[in-house]
Design an enzyme around this catalytic site. Structure first.
Site, short mmCIF file in Angstrom:
data_model
loop_
_atom_site.label_atom_id
_atom_site.label_comp_id
_atom_site.label_asym_id
_atom_site.label_seq_id
_atom_site.Cartn_x
_atom_site.Cartn_y
_atom_site.Cartn_z
N GLU A 208 0.88 -1.18 0.00
CA GLU A 208 0.00 0.00 0.00
C GLU A 208 0.91 1.21 0.00
OE1 GLU A 208 -3.40 0.13 0.05
OE2 GLU A 208 -3.73 -2.02 0.12
N CYS A 242 -2.23 9.65 2.35
CA CYS A 242 -1.79 9.06 1.09
C CYS A 242 -2.80 9.34 -0.03
CB CYS A 242 -1.59 7.56 1.27
SG CYS A 242 -3.02 6.76 1.97
P1 NAD Z 1 8.17 4.61 5.07
O1 NAD Z 1 8.19 3.78 3.85
O2 NAD Z 1 9.34 5.48 5.35
O3 NAD Z 1 8.01 3.69 6.38
C1 NAD Z 1 6.99 2.74 6.54
C2 NAD Z 1 7.47 1.62 7.44
O4 NAD Z 1 8.60 1.00 6.85
C3 NAD Z 1 7.88 2.06 8.84
O5 NAD Z 1 7.36 1.15 9.77
C4 NAD Z 1 9.40 2.00 8.80
O6 NAD Z 1 9.97 1.67 10.04
C5 NAD Z 1 9.68 0.92 7.78
N1 NAD Z 1 10.92 1.13 7.04
C6 NAD Z 1 11.48 2.32 6.71
N2 NAD Z 1 12.62 2.14 6.01
C7 NAD Z 1 12.79 0.79 5.90
C8 NAD Z 1 13.79 -0.05 5.29
N3 NAD Z 1 14.83 0.48 4.66
N4 NAD Z 1 13.63 -1.37 5.37
C9 NAD Z 1 12.56 -1.92 6.01
N5 NAD Z 1 11.61 -1.18 6.60
C10 NAD Z 1 11.70 0.15 6.56
O7 NAD Z 1 6.81 5.43 5.00
P2 NAD Z 1 6.29 6.57 5.96
O8 NAD Z 1 7.17 7.76 5.79
O9 NAD Z 1 6.11 6.04 7.35
O10 NAD Z 1 4.83 6.85 5.36
C11 NAD Z 1 4.59 7.76 4.35
C12 NAD Z 1 4.40 7.06 3.03
O11 NAD Z 1 3.42 6.04 3.13
C13 NAD Z 1 3.89 7.99 1.95
O12 NAD Z 1 4.55 7.74 0.75
C14 NAD Z 1 2.41 7.63 1.82
O13 NAD Z 1 1.84 7.91 0.58
C15 NAD Z 1 2.47 6.17 2.09
N6 NAD Z 1 1.18 5.73 2.59
C16 NAD Z 1 0.42 4.89 1.83
C17 NAD Z 1 -0.82 4.49 2.31
C18 NAD Z 1 -1.70 3.55 1.54
O14 NAD Z 1 -2.62 3.01 2.15
N7 NAD Z 1 -1.49 3.32 0.26
C19 NAD Z 1 -1.28 4.93 3.53
C20 NAD Z 1 -0.47 5.79 4.26
C21 NAD Z 1 0.75 6.16 3.80
#
Ligand code: NAD
Length: 456
Positions: A208, A242
């Site tokens: 997602e 998002c």
């Molecule tokens: P992110 O990808 O930075 O982090 C999400 C999760 O991944 C966190 O729990 C984090 O600890 C983990 N993570 C981060 N880097 C990692 C790595 N290198 N390896 C493994 N795990 C890792 O996202 P964010 O900044 O928390 O959220 C914002 C993003 O999420 C935006 O792009 C937004 O559009 C998207 N989003 C999508 C939806 C959806 O339902 N489609 C909903 C909300 C947010």
């Protein structure tokens, strides 16, 4: 710690206890009671993380989750039943069915922007379908992460559902284990890392992700209503949604009117001094705040643009005609900044929308049915709305998810149950008849074999 949780979950899943839909239902009920009991504490945690207004915390986090729980509790017995299907004459006589089966251990990794709902809603589907779960909430919303851990610990034994708190290293340690399903919500960048790591074990994934969601307003649109609905969808959660409209493409003939109405509605929603409004959230992290603040440099601001370092506050901001190559338009904005770009022709729209990979959402405001249909069909995006923004997430009958760069797989309501279930196909043959035709030596006339398709 991660290894021992994984081992105990393997053993627990193998015990077959989660196969019983009544067992799952009891736990979903317990979870619902605990969330209801903790609802105020959850809102407090969300406020502590990024000043999320209580109305938004209830409407977009706890109540959405409770609705998911209520639906799953009501329908779990029916959803879990085998679904009979028509038999094939090639197998006559037989009874055929599809048996929804749990995958096993599910890993859920969630983001910080709707930190409660986006961690817990997939959990409901995974549990309803009979899986065990390890949940890793975002480290960037630490208060919500703590309260999630508290709720889960109060409801589930860790061999059934466990929360592992922490950041990237913890996420990586979890990804190093073998899972039967991975459900990730977050950025496209990290989504690619998750997908690669899942490929090692051929683990199915739901991703997602985000994207740059266009919001198109044509010259026939009801401008006052469009401005109100766009401002709501953009500035709820301070733009950290998002599904929020990322930028507006407005027909040049109605741009002035739309801008005026957007300004009017922002003041109506949050007052003249937005910073003192209790209905407007803050940026969740300093890094994100700094990036957004920088992206405004050199831009032509039509409204807002006030930033406060001490408070990680950025006011609702309207930006006039940014360059497509600018920092602001490079990727997903994910904050209360709304670029307004005018267009005249379909080619202008294509040039903008097709410049970016598939978005999670797309919105069109128009009274022209032909135009609405054209826009909804012309571009690839996860889901969207005609004459509104964001609200398609609230219909449990609509699968929520992206396509291409904005993700894969859709959930919510029954779609969540199906997502977390393997659809096992079963044929039960009767023994009283065994047509010899399929066995060698093949001595039936070829002209008969050429008609065998009519039996499938
Ligand atoms: P992110 O990808 O930075 O982090 C999400 C999760 O991944 C966190 O729990 C984090 O600890 C983990 N993570 C981060 N880097 C990692 C790595 N290198 N390896 C493994 N795990 C890792 O996202 P964010 O900044 O928390 O959220 C914002 C993003 O999420 C935006 O792009 C937004 O559009 C998207 N989003 C999508 C939806 C959806 O339902 N489609 C909903 C909300 C947010």
């Amino acid at each position: 710690m991660v290894k021992s949780i994984v081992q105990t979950q393997n053993t627990f899943f193998a015990s077959q206890r989660t196969r019983d839909s009544h067992f799952r239902k009891q736990y979903l009920k317990k979870l619902m009671q605990e969330v209801l009991k903790m609802e105020d504490a959850i809102c407090d945690a969300l406020y502590a993380d990024f000043k999320k207004p209580k109305f938004e915390a209830l409407a977009t986090e706890t109540q959405l989750l409770l609705a998911e729980l209520k639906l799953a509790i009501k329908h779990i017995s029916i959803w879990s039943r085998p679904n009979p299907v028509d038999f094939s004459w090639t197998n006559f006589p037989s009874k055929d069915w599809i048996q929804p089966e749990p995958y096993g251990k599910v890993l859920i990794i969630s983001p910080w922007n709707y930190p409660f709902m986006l961690a817990m809603a997939p959990l409901v589907g995974a549990i309803a379908a009979g899986n065990t779960v390890v949940l890793k909430p975002s480290e960037l919303s630490p208060n919500t992460s703590k309260i999630i851990a508290k709720i889960i610990t109060a409801v589930f034994p860790p061999e059934y559902v466990a929360v592992v708190e922490g950041g990237v290293e913890v996420s990586q340690a979890l990804l190093a284990e073998k899972w039967e399903y991975i459900f990730f919500t977050g950025s496209t960048r990290v989504g690619k890392i998750i997908y690669q790591s899942a490929a090692e074990n051929l683990t199915p994934v739901t991703l997602e992700l985000g994207g740059k969601n266009p919001c198109i307003v044509d010259e026939t649109a009801s401008i006052n209503l469009a401005a109100k609905r766009i401002a709501w969808g953009k500035f709820i959660n301070a733009g950290q949604t998002c599904l929020a409209p990322d930028y507006i493409l407005v027909h040049q003939s109605v741009k002035g009117k739309l801008v005026e109405q957007l300004k009017k509605n922002i003041v109506k929603f949050y007052g003249e001094d937005v910073q003192s409004s209790t209905d407007f959230a803050r940026m969740a992290t300093e890094k994100h705040y700094e990036e957004l603040k920088q992206s405004l440099e050199g831009e032509d601001l039509l409204f807002g643009g006030t930033c406060s370092d001490a408070d990680l506050y950025i006011s609702p901001t309207l930006v006039n005609e940014p360059q497509i190559q600018s920092g602001l338009m490079e990727g997903e904005i994910f904050g209360p900044i709304l670029p307004i770009v005018s267009y005249s022709t379909q080619e202008d729209l294509d040039r903008y929308v097709l410049h970016y990979p598939e978005s999670l959402a797309l919105y069109v405001f128009s009274k022209n049915r032909k135009f609405q249909k054209e826009i909804m069909g012309r571009y690839r995006f996860g889901g969207g709305a005609i004459n509104d923004t964001v609200i398609h997430i609230s219909n449990k009958n609509l699968p929520f998810g992206g396509v291409g760069h904005s993700g894969m797989g859709g959930y919510h309501g029954k779609h969540s149950f199906d997502l977390f279930s393997h659809q096992k196909s079963v044929v039960k043959r009767a023994n009283w008849l065994d047509v010899p035709m399929r066995y060698a030596p093949y001595n039936i006339p070829i002209r008969w074999v050429k008609r065998i398709r009519h039996l499938f």
